[in-house]
Design an enzyme around this catalytic site. Structure first.
Site, short mmCIF file in Angstrom:
data_model
loop_
_atom_site.label_atom_id
_atom_site.label_comp_id
_atom_site.label_asym_id
_atom_site.label_seq_id
_atom_site.Cartn_x
_atom_site.Cartn_y
_atom_site.Cartn_z
N SER A 172 0.86 -1.19 0.00
CA SER A 172 0.00 0.00 0.00
C SER A 172 0.89 1.24 0.00
CB SER A 172 -0.95 -0.03 1.20
OG SER A 172 -1.86 1.06 1.15
N THR A 173 0.74 2.12 0.97
CA THR A 173 1.50 3.38 1.00
C THR A 173 3.00 3.12 0.94
OG1 THR A 173 -0.25 4.26 2.41
CG2 THR A 173 1.78 5.56 2.22
N HIS A 199 -2.26 -1.22 -3.58
CA HIS A 199 -3.29 -0.21 -3.45
C HIS A 199 -2.90 1.00 -4.30
CE1 HIS A 199 -4.47 -1.79 0.84
NE2 HIS A 199 -4.72 -2.66 -0.13
N MET A 294 -0.32 1.48 5.20
CA MET A 294 -1.09 1.80 6.40
C MET A 294 -2.30 0.87 6.50
SD MET A 294 -2.89 5.43 5.46
CE MET A 294 -4.01 5.63 4.09
N ASP A 297 -4.75 -4.31 5.92
CA ASP A 297 -5.03 -5.18 4.79
C ASP A 297 -3.85 -6.12 4.55
OD1 ASP A 297 -6.42 -6.29 2.68
OD2 ASP A 297 -5.74 -4.80 1.23
#
Length: 352
Positions: A172-173, A199, A294, A297
């Site tokens: 993700s991030t 993501h 973050m 998930d």
């Protein structure tokens, strides 16, 4: 009586070529008592100059600006004074590859700016923007500095008897750069398919895959419904649905299936969805990797893979831009090995 320390104010620089947008974004952010606007800038050059002078904690940056655009600012700032940057730009007004390049150059995250000049439209994303500013403010500048990238084009001698069938990755991030780093350091004869759930906004996923395909020695593409997974190909999960894998009988070949089933942590793509299906279908014959991001998930999915006998890896705190997802998986007992980013590719090769 001890007086509790008040939280440190987050000093933000807002950059947009529209004076109206600079005013609205500043007003939105300053509604939060932890955020203060130290200044604004009208283009990438002014953003760079004011970053040198004011040293803000976070920069909120538009991409499309005349003369010196946001990409110029990201590259210049990351080279000379690394600072967490959030891209705030309209998906419809910017080429997806420019945003992907900005993220790979060191920008922490992207927020889609609603199109139109109505104040009510931009306020639709105020809670998300404030949340991302607070998360970005916690990222140490040392984690934003990208080391020189080297590509591993050399073939490796693999054991033909390996039990593994697939590698699945969740990020993700900060994940676009982490994924790139891992793929750059895998040999060009990697013997397994790699399926990645990153993501990223749907409009950017094809640009993300195309950029990687040009950079790394393996072929990278966006996965398609019912597509068979082939060794040595990297598949990026599409972002209009969640991705599962299935095993086709009697061939035993793995393939992609898409679902609109919803998962609690994140959707389109859901890392949990991908990893839960991998645990069910491949059991001990898979390697799972959970990278920076973050939230939580992927934690549930990685735990399921671990319990099914798969080998599971989490990126360590020191090299994660945001340690949320890997930390959650570690705390839930779903990780076989915690590794810094620069050791993951070599370790996976060693497993084969």
């Amino acid at each position: 009586m001890m007086v509790a320390e008040s939280p440190k104010l987050i000093r933000v620089l807002v950059v947009d070529d529209s004076s109206f947008m600079r005013l609205i974004v500043s007003d939105i952010l300053q509604q939060d008592s932890q955020i203060i606007i130290v200044d604004t800038a009208k283009d990438g050059q002014e953003a760079y100059q004011k970053t040198l002078m004011l040293k803000p904690d976070v920069i909120v940056l538009d991409i499309v600006m005349q003369d010196y655009d946001g990409l110029y600012a990201v590259k210049k700032i990351m080279q000379e004074i690394p600072t967490p940057i959030i891209i705030l730009s309209s998906e419809g007004n910017v080429h997806p590859e420019v945003v992907v390049e900005a993220l790979n150059a060191g920008a922490v995250s992207f927020v889609n700016k609603p199109r139109g000049i109505l104040q009510s439209k931009i306020r639709e994303i105020e809670h998300l923007l404030i949340e991302k500013v607070k998360i970005a403010a916690q990222v140490p500048s040392t984690k934003l500095i990208h080391s020189l990238k080297s590509t591993n084009n050399h073939p490796h001698t693999f054991d033909s008897r390996t039990v593994y069938e697939i590698v699945v990755v969740g990020a993700s991030t900060g994940g676009t750069g982490a994924v790139e780093h891992i793929l750059l350091n895998l040999p060009n004869n990697f013997p397994l398919p790699i399926l990645i759930a990153q993501h990223i906004p749907e409009k950017f996923v094809h640009s993300f895959a195309q950029r990687l395909d040009k950079l790394v020695s393996l072929h990278v593409k966006v996965a398609n419904e019912n597509e068979y997974l082939e060794a040595g190909i990297v598949y990026i999960a599409p972002c209009h649905a969640n991705t599962e894998i299935k095993k086709n009988l009697p061939t035993e070949k793995l393939s992609i299936t898409l679902t609109h089933e919803q998962f609690p942590q994140h959707n389109y793509p859901s890392i949990d969805c991908l990893m839960l299906s991998t645990a069910t279908v491949c059991q001990h014959k898979a390697i799972g990797i959970l990278l920076t991001g973050m939230g939580k998930d992927g934690a549930k999915g990685l735990v399921a893979m671990h319990q099914a006998g798969a080998f599971t890896i989490a990126q360590d705190e020191k090299t994660s831009i945001v340690f949320g997802m890997p930390k959650a998986a570690i705390e839930e007992g779903g990780v076989s090995q915690v590794l810094p980013l620069n050791e993951i590719a070599q370790f996976v090769v060693g497993c084969l």
